[in-house]
Design an enzyme around this catalytic site. Structure first.
Site, PDB file in Angstrom:
ATOM      1  N   GLU A 116       0.830  -1.214   0.000  1.00 26.37           N
ATOM      2  CA  GLU A 116       0.000   0.000   0.000  1.00 26.37           C
ATOM      3  C   GLU A 116       0.862   1.261   0.000  1.00 26.37           C
ATOM      4  OE1 GLU A 116      -3.011  -0.132   3.074  1.00 26.37           O
ATOM      5  OE2 GLU A 116      -4.091  -1.725   2.043  1.00 26.37           O
ATOM      6  N   GLU A 155      -6.573  -7.766  -0.886  1.00 24.18           N
ATOM      7  CA  GLU A 155      -7.171  -7.668   0.447  1.00 24.18           C
ATOM      8  C   GLU A 155      -8.622  -7.254   0.348  1.00 24.18           C
ATOM      9  OE1 GLU A 155      -5.322  -5.325   3.452  1.00 24.18           O
ATOM     10  OE2 GLU A 155      -3.312  -6.032   2.978  1.00 24.18           O
TER      11      GLU A 155
END
Ligand SMILES: *[C@@H]1O[C@H](CO)[C@@H](O)[C@H](O)[C@H]1NC(C)=O
Ligand SMILES: *[C@@H]1O[C@H](CO)[C@@H](O)[C@H](O)[C@H]1NC(C)=O
Ligand SMILES: *[C@@H]1O[C@H](CO)[C@@H](O)[C@H](O)[C@H]1NC(C)=O
Ligand SMILES: *[C@@H]1O[C@H](CO)[C@@H](O)[C@H](O)[C@H]1NC(C)=O
Ligand SMILES: *[C@@H]1O[C@H](CO)[C@@H](O)[C@H](O)[C@H]1NC(C)=O
Ligand SMILES: *[C@@H]1O[C@H](CO)[C@@H](O)[C@H](O)[C@H]1NC(C)=O
Ligand SMILES: *[C@@H]1O[C@H](CO)[C@@H](O)[C@H](O)[C@H]1NC(C)=O
Ligand SMILES: *[C@@H]1O[C@H](CO)[C@@H](O)[C@H](O)[C@H]1NC(C)=O
Ligand SMILES: *[C@@H]1O[C@H](CO)[C@@H](O)[C@H](O)[C@H]1NC(C)=O
Ligand SMILES: *[C@@H]1O[C@H](CO)[C@@H](O)[C@H](O)[C@H]1NC(C)=O
Ligand SMILES: CC(=O)N[C@H]1CO[C@H](CO)[C@@H](O)[C@@H]1O
Length: 835
Positions: free
Chosen positions: A184, A255
């Site tokens: 991320e 995710e």
């Protein structure tokens, strides 16, 4: 720059083939549709299970339950700070045995995704970075910074080499099909200005250069450099994902949050099975998604001091496998059926042409047309009301916010909002009490005064930089001369997370922050001696932060300390005073929580003292309860601290941190069975605030209740899908379309009692705590259900009039609802002869 980079990669691939003489067929590749494994495109469902958050003894069963739930891939992060606690000193033992974990995945025939990071966030202390990086000269984490890049490359290489040496990459015949570098990063990239983009390029090139023969992903990095795949994280990637950054890359969802992590003082986050299924189906349909990972499939436990700031030890308990590895229904079963339904669509999904068109105001069809006869359709209703749509001349009833899956463009085999799996719920049962004072020994930890401290400074030191994360605890102490008398006030301000204050060895107050605001302040009245006074302040951290840019610059610990007269007219600031420091508590230094260390201090009887004291250790022992149900310590009567069983920390507890409704955010703390021996297990608690150890209990936790519901208005899919969709087809073979209730207790347990049963129009359904009879009810339902189910692990009851004595209400659409209790076979002998 990018062009040059691609050229380098090409050369590398050619070199690999040349050197090993292995055909490229062994490597995992990809195209715009999916990953390509052994030359074939694949739709893959993946589930996150983090190996240090359970025990090696639990791994086989967790992986088996994931496989049975239709999961193809197990995804895990790699936990750098646990593996390399000191530079070049590695630990791959016990819960950290990564090779054993990956081999267990392989043994069960599943694939693995290795998210090396090595920055991982993951609600893991310091986002997985080892704290020793903090003291590397001129380091700036996660940026174009030579020291950081050196250590990142060093560890990444270490892990890749370890995997290669055990032949664990798919290109070597192993299970690993995908790897992740960074995590991320787009969330923080802008903060690094010109040091961000070159770091992304470097990380991609470094990873690809390690020649694993399997692709790399960067999640939430929409400009991931070729050939690294950019993937989506979030709850709604079917809506939010902008798509792969190249037509040749597949849509990968790394995710999809099945729930959310919980913090001390926060409520559990419940995400319904229906909502998860909707977004997975939408991602596959509208984004041509071919890889979906559930974060988490099993969350587990943050043992020891591994959780990040304020995170509870219980991690994603709401996942399809709960904290203890018990199947959570209907989530697990509903997703299992979703996976089967999508797998039926594989051929057209992976090689067909895609079209979409409107079926109504907020209804859409996504259609995949393959070879003649191969057609799959996803009918989406994005309205908050149900809708009837016409698709290829047939009518379909779509409940609100739902997607129907038609693997042959005709038969609805699954609808994301129609849950046919059973529901279940857990309960706990106390098996060991600790309520006799004779069982307990106690030790009062030492409150050091300035004279007894080892480190000195003329200012307030930063907490983490001083403890080096060797302990949660840091003592700040000073002594001063006071020349008059009267009431005074102590003011202490800290950036986190907890502070306890003692004046002349007496406790005077505490304060704590929260996950959203670590700042805390003590303002309390104190009485001072005329003469020398000792002030000792204990600063406590509840895990290091795990996210954001410039983690190396974070500061915590005390910021300002003052003593003021009651009316605040006279004030002395001790911020730049002569301070003495001790890292950790005495009990920690002596390791009095294990067998050997516990002999190093003088324990006393707990006595009759009803006054809970701060900084108290408690020690007792207990025998392992029989059976194999998971165990928890109910620490509801304790305050805050840490608990150890046979020297192993089961984590930080903080039962006294309440949520707004007045309940504790966590009272149950997992004690893995494998931590125990049959008798004489040492239990040690360190209590900061003061608690009542006599009222704690060791409890088993198990699935104690199951509930099934079926209704005439929700027909199951037609054959041939029905046999395939039906609970593995192992118990029954249905050749009719009659809805049926199927109840199943966990292995080793049988149905001991029918709590509720009604064939008619009962109301409430399985989600209700107390279902009630409707106007229509067949009076012999209970007799029929008891005959079919009592004493059995599994039973199935068809919703057909024939099963019951008569139609209780002709003309009314009927349903059947059954709630049953499960009990261990051996606890319930009366039934054993019925099986
Ligand atoms: C990592 O660094 C250490 C110490 O600098 C060195 O001995 C080791 O070979 C390096 N490992 C790798 C895989 O580069
Ligand atoms: C329909 O397909 C087109 C072309 O692939 C795409 O651009 C569009 O976003 C799709 N619409 C929906 C609602 O998914
Ligand atoms: C459904 O509607 C919401 C707004 O109500 C919108 O944000 C979302 O993107 C829509 N989803 C789909 C799949 O059309
Ligand atoms: C659709 O249904 C109508 C009337 O039910 C029928 O006349 C027509 O032939 C059907 N079309 C197809 C393609 O099946
Ligand atoms: C208290 O008295 C001592 C000794 O006389 C002196 O050194 C000190 O400065 C005085 N402190 C205050 C706060 O007046
Ligand atoms: C303060 O600490 C010193 C050193 O431990 C001790 O000798 C003294 O008695 C303490 N004073 C008070 C008032 O507790
Ligand atoms: C955090 O809490 C402190 C009180 O402890 C308060 O003064 C401060 O404004 C809060 N900060 C934020 C950002 O809410
Ligand atoms: C403490 O010292 C620092 C630097 O030496 C100074 O910036 C700060 O203002 C001082 N604080 C107080 C309360 O005196
Ligand atoms: C506890 O209280 C009882 C009764 O008051 C007394 O007999 C006993 O000695 C006390 N025990 C301790 C350890 O103080
Ligand atoms: C609070 O805890 C009690 C006891 O565990 C439970 O029955 C109740 O449902 C909880 N309340 C809420 C709002 O979760
Ligand atoms: C990418 C994405 O969908 N993120 C969402 C994940 O879920 C959280 C919590 O509901 C949202 O805040 C994010 O926007």
């Amino acid at each position: 720059m990018a062009w040059q980079f691609c050229w380098v990669v090409l050369v590398v691939v050619v070199a690999v083939i040349g050197e090993n003489g292995r055909s490229i067929r062994g490597d995992v590749t990809y195209d715009g549709r999916s990953l390509i494994i052994d030359g074939e495109r694949r739709i893959l469902f993946s589930g996150s299970i983090h190996y240090p958050r359970s025990t090696p003894e639990m791994w086989p069963s967790l992986i088996a339950k994931a496989k049975e739930g239709g999961v193809d891939v197990i995804q895990t992060y790699v936990f750098w700070n646990q593996h390399e606690p000191q530079p070049s000193q590695y630990n791959f033992e016990g819960r950290l045995d990564l090779v054993r974990f990956i081999k267990e995945i392989q043994a069960q025939g599943l694939y693995a995704t290795l998210r090396i990071g090595p920055f991982i966030e993951a609600e893991w202390t310091y986002g997985g970075l080892p704290f020793w990086l903090h003291d590397v000269k001129d380091i700036v984490y996660r940026s174009d910074n030579e020291p950081f890049k050196f250590y990142m490359q060093n560890f990444t290489t270490k892990i890749v080499n370890l995997m290669k040496s055990e032949n664990l990459y798919a290109s070597q015949g192993g299970p690993i099909i995908l790897s992740q570098i960074e995590n991320e990063y787009k969330n923080v990239e802008a903060a690094f200005h010109e040091k961000g983009p070159p770091y992304v390029l470097w990380a991609a090139k470094m990873a690809v250069g390690l020649q694993t023969g399997v692709p790399w992903v960067m999640c939430k990095q929409d400009d991931a450099p070729d050939p690294v795949i950019n993937s989506c994280n979030g709850m709604r990637c079917g809506e939010t994902f902008a798509g792969p950054n190249s037509r040749n890359k597949p849509a990968v969802w790394t995710e999809n949050w099945t729930s959310f992590y919980q913090v001390f003082g926060g409520k559990p986050y419940i995400r319904s099975a229906e909502d998860i299924a909707f977004h997975v189906a939408l991602f596959v349909a509208a984004k041509k998604g071919s890889y979906v990972n559930y974060y988490m499939y099993h969350g587990g436990t943050n043992f020891g001091r591994t959780g990040s700031a304020y995170v509870t030890t219980s991690y994603y308990d709401q996942a399809p496998l709960d904290e203890y590895g018990l199947i959570r229904q209907p989530k697990w079963g509903h997703l299992k059926e979703l996976h089967a339904a999508i797998k039926f669509c594989s051929a057209p999904l992976l090689s067909g042409t895609y079209t979409n068109f409107s079926l109504g105001e907020s209804q859409e069809a996504h259609v995949f047309q393959g070879k003649p006869g191969e057609c799959a359709a996803f009918l989406v209703n994005n309205n908050s009301r149900s809708a009837t749509v016409k698709f290829q001349n047939q009518s379909y009833e779509l409940p609100k916010l739902s997607i129907s899956i038609l693997p042959d463009c005709q038969s609805e085999v699954f609808n994301t909002a129609k849950v046919s799996s059973q529901y279940n719920s857990r309960s706990t049962a106390p098996v060991t009490r600790f309520n006799s004072a004779e069982q307990w020994d106690t030790f009062q930890d030492v409150i050091p005064n300035f004279e007894e401290t080892s480190t000195r400074s003329d200012k307030l030191l930063e907490h983490m930089g001083t403890t080096k994360d060797k302990s949660d605890y840091l003592w700040y102490t000073f002594s001063f001369q006071y020349n008059s008398s009267g009431d005074n006030r102590l003011y202490v301000n800290s950036l986190g997370h907890v502070v306890h204050a003692f004046v002349n060895n007496l406790f005077v107050g505490s304060a704590h922050g929260s996950h959203d605001n670590g700042t805390c302040t003590i303002e309390t009245s104190i009485s001072l001696n005329n003469g020398m006074n000792n002030v000792s302040l204990l600063s406590v951290m509840v895990g290091l932060q795990d996210s954001g840019a410039y983690l190396e610059r974070r500061v915590t610990g005390l910021q300002k300390v003052m003593i003021q007269s009651k009316d605040k007219t006279v004030s002395q600031d001790f911020t730049n005073y002569s301070w003495g420091y001790n890292v950790g508590l005495l009990g920690e230094q002596l390791q009095i929580y294990n067998d050997e260390g516990s002999n190093k201090v003088q324990w006393s009887d707990i006595g009759n003292s009803t006054q809970p004291l701060p900084l108290t250790w408690y020690k007792t022992s207990f025998d392992a309860p029989s059976g194999d149900d998971p165990l928890v310590l109910n620490l509801g009567t304790m305050g805050k601290g840490e608990a150890w069983v046979n020297g192993q920390s089961i984590g930080r507890y903080w039962s006294s941190f309440l949520i707004p409704n007045g309940n504790s955010s966590q009272t149950l703390y997992h004690v893995p069975r494998s931590f125990l021996k049959s008798s004489g297990n040492l239990l040690v608690l360190l209590e900061e605030f003061g608690g009542d150890p006599l009222q704690i209990t060791l409890e088993t936790i198990s699935i104690s209740r199951v509930c099934g519901y079926a209704s005439e208005s929700h027909l199951p899919p037609v054959t041939p899908w029905v046999d395939l969709m039906n609970n593995k087809g192992r118990h029954t073979r249905q050749h009719d379309r009659r809805p049926r209730v199927q109840l199943e207790c966990p292995p080793g347990k049988v149905i001991s009692k029918i709590v509720f049963a009604s064939f008619g129009n009962p109301s409430g359904g399985c989600e209700s705590e107390n279902p009630i009879l409707g106007s229509c009810h067949s009076s012999n339902t209970r007799v029929v259900v008891e005959k079919a189910c009592l004493g059995k692990t599994f039973c199935s009851i068809s919703l057909s009039i024939g099963s019951f004595d008569r139609d209780p209400c002709p003309g009314i659409s009927k349903a059947i609802l059954v709630v049953a209790e499960c009990i261990s076979k051996d606890l319930d002998d009366p039934w054993s002869n019925l099986i």
